[in-house]
Enzyme design. Structure first.
Site, PDB file in Angstrom:
ATOM      1  N   CYS B  91       0.832  -1.206   0.000  1.00 12.71           N
ATOM      2  CA  CYS B  91       0.000   0.000   0.000  1.00 12.71           C
ATOM      3  C   CYS B  91       0.870   1.261   0.000  1.00 12.71           C
ATOM      4  CB  CYS B  91      -0.987  -0.032   1.170  1.00 12.71           C
ATOM      5  SG  CYS B  91      -2.314   1.160   0.970  1.00 12.71           S
ATOM      6  N   HIS B 215      -3.500  -5.424   0.848  1.00 10.24           N
ATOM      7  CA  HIS B 215      -2.868  -5.672   2.147  1.00 10.24           C
ATOM      8  C   HIS B 215      -2.783  -7.165   2.456  1.00 10.24           C
ATOM      9  CE1 HIS B 215      -2.591  -1.602   3.961  1.00 10.24           C
ATOM     10  NE2 HIS B 215      -3.502  -1.334   3.048  1.00 10.24           N
ATOM     11  N   GLU B 217      -1.113  -8.624   4.752  1.00 11.35           N
ATOM     12  CA  GLU B 217      -1.074  -8.871   6.206  1.00 11.35           C
ATOM     13  C   GLU B 217      -2.478  -8.907   6.803  1.00 11.35           C
ATOM     14  OE1 GLU B 217      -0.688  -6.034   4.838  1.00 11.35           O
ATOM     15  OE2 GLU B 217      -1.386  -4.402   6.111  1.00 11.35           O
TER      16      GLU B 217
END
Lengths: 168, 272
Positions: B91, B215, B217
């Protein structure tokens, strides 16, 4: 009658964008002769009627609590001896469609707004004993156009174009 | 003795995903530490891999990632790239790496990291659409060119969240002509932000850097997948919740971290 009006706005309080850009230029990129870096928003509004009605009634172009604004020309630039001042206008390569904003301005102000364009103007003052042309060349290559991590900051040439405002 | 590979999660002022990124990396076998932008940069020499996480570094002043890309720590990252260490930008991290020229870096054998890609404000038909926060599906293309794509099945569709305002990839003409020589990550659902060729991420020519707007994660564990996902991951989550195992099960993007870890292990093996 259809006419196009320029409105320049600048923040009343500290412009954190300009401050960070200046710090990056001086502290991280070694532009030690930077004396001033300032930012204006430039609105170009094409309309049939009085621009003051649009500004007073729309609340979309200028927030008078936060911004100074001028209609028409930019304020004169103060440049001390031994320094050169430049203003550059930055705009996206692909123009942004702001027809929705134009419609909203028309509805709120009762003035027919045909088109709205917004660009960014950077005002840069550099101290230098070199000629204005030489300073401008350095400015374009090392401060404006970002070509690498170490060269350029204010403009990303892949998505933006930059033009020297020579009327100042 | 700690034998886990060392991963530095870079923290710039304004980033906000460093802790969850560290947690995911640690779960998948890294000795993951957060490295502040103003720590002593030489400490980064000890790291085997790097992640620049998401957020809003320097409040996105000037452009997203523009100021952070100028920090001295980025020179260290450029050196790590030269050494072939894995570097992942997520990002805002993707925007920072793009501004620093760390990907696509079509001339990997020179030290010049030239700007060849930009992340522009989200727009549809030239109308700005602002911030997008949504779940999308993506897939890797040309996976053979990136270490990050090595743990995924060819053509595998992967759910992942996006949350950004400036995620529209714009490529230089030079890059457009050579795109088939790079690993790309593309949206398989509708193009959410007007990005060129549905691009959601892009690797570098050397294969050790990946910048991605989604994202990973936030999709590293099964518990993070929404029940609304209609694919196999949503199904697995429903099943996992029934048996209370979803909390600790791997999610679709765990393999990204595993691929990074494998690449580090491979590099160590080769060096030895």
């Amino acid at each position: 009658m259809l006419n196009t009006v320029s409105i320049y706005t600048e923040l009343k309080n500290t412009d954190l964008h300009a401050m960070s850009a200046a710090e990056a230029l001086v502290d991280l990129m070694g532009v030690s002769n930077l004396k001033r870096l300032k930012r204006y928003q430039h609105w170009r509004i094409t309309l049939e009627g009085d621009i003051q009605n649009v500004l007073k009634n729309s609340y979309a172009i200028v927030n008078v609590n936060k911004e100074h604004f001028r209609v028409g020309d930019m304020p004169a630039m103060n440049v001390s001896k031994g320094a050169h001042g430049f203003r550059f206008e930055v705009q996206p390569v692909t123009p942004v469609d702001r027809s929705g904003l134009a419609k909203s301005l028309s509805q709120k102000s009762g003035v027919k707004v045909h088109d709205v364009a917004k660009t960014l103007v950077w005002e840069i003052v550099l101290e230098s004993a070199e000629s204005r042309a030489a300073v401008e060349q350095t400015l374009v290559a090392h401060i404006l156009n970002t070509t690498s991590r170490t060269q350029g900051l204010l403009v990303n040439p892949i998505l933006e174009t930059v033009q020297l405002l020579d009327h100042i | 003795m700690n034998t886990k590979p060392r991963l530095a999660v870079l923290q710039f002022p304004g980033l906000n995903c460093e802790y969850e990124t560290q947690r995911a990396a640690a779960f998948y076998g890294f000795d993951a530490k957060i490295f502040r932008w103003n720590d002593h940069v030489d400490e980064l020499d000890q790291a085997d891999a790097f992640i620049v996480p998401g957020g809003f570094s320097f409040q996105d002043r000037v452009r997203a990632g523009a100021i952070a890309a100028k920090l001295p720590v980025m020179a260290k990252l450029a050196k790590a790239d030269q050494d072939g260490k894995p570097i992942l930008g997520i990002c805002n991290g993707c925007q920072i790496l793009a501004e620093a020229g760390l990907f696509p870096n079509l001339s990997p054998h020179t030290t010049a990291h030239r700007l060849q890609v930009a992340l522009a404000p989200n727009s549809q038909e030239n109308r700005l659409i602002g911030h997008i926060c949504d779940w999308v599906d993506v897939k890797f293309n040309n996976p053979q060119y990136s270490l990050f794509a090595q743990a995924f099945e060819p053509g595998e569709i992967l759910p992942v969240p996006i949350s950004h305002s400036e995620g529209r990839f714009i490529l230089s003409p030079e890059l457009l002509a050579q795109l088939d020589q790079l690993t790309t990550l593309t949206y398989t659902t509708a193009n959410p932000n007007g990005t060129t060729l549905n691009l959601a991420g892009l690797g570098n020519a050397r294969g050790n850097v990946l910048g991605m707007m989604p994202h990973p994660e936030r999709a590293a564990f099964l518990r993070q997948i929404p029940f609304s996902d209609r694919g196999k991951w949503g199904h697995a989550k429903k099943e996992g919740f029934a048996t209370l195992s979803a909390a600790t099960q791997e999610g679709p993007w765990g393999r990204l971290f595993i691929a990074m870890r494998s690449a580090v292990a491979q590099k160590v093996k080769t060096t030895c």
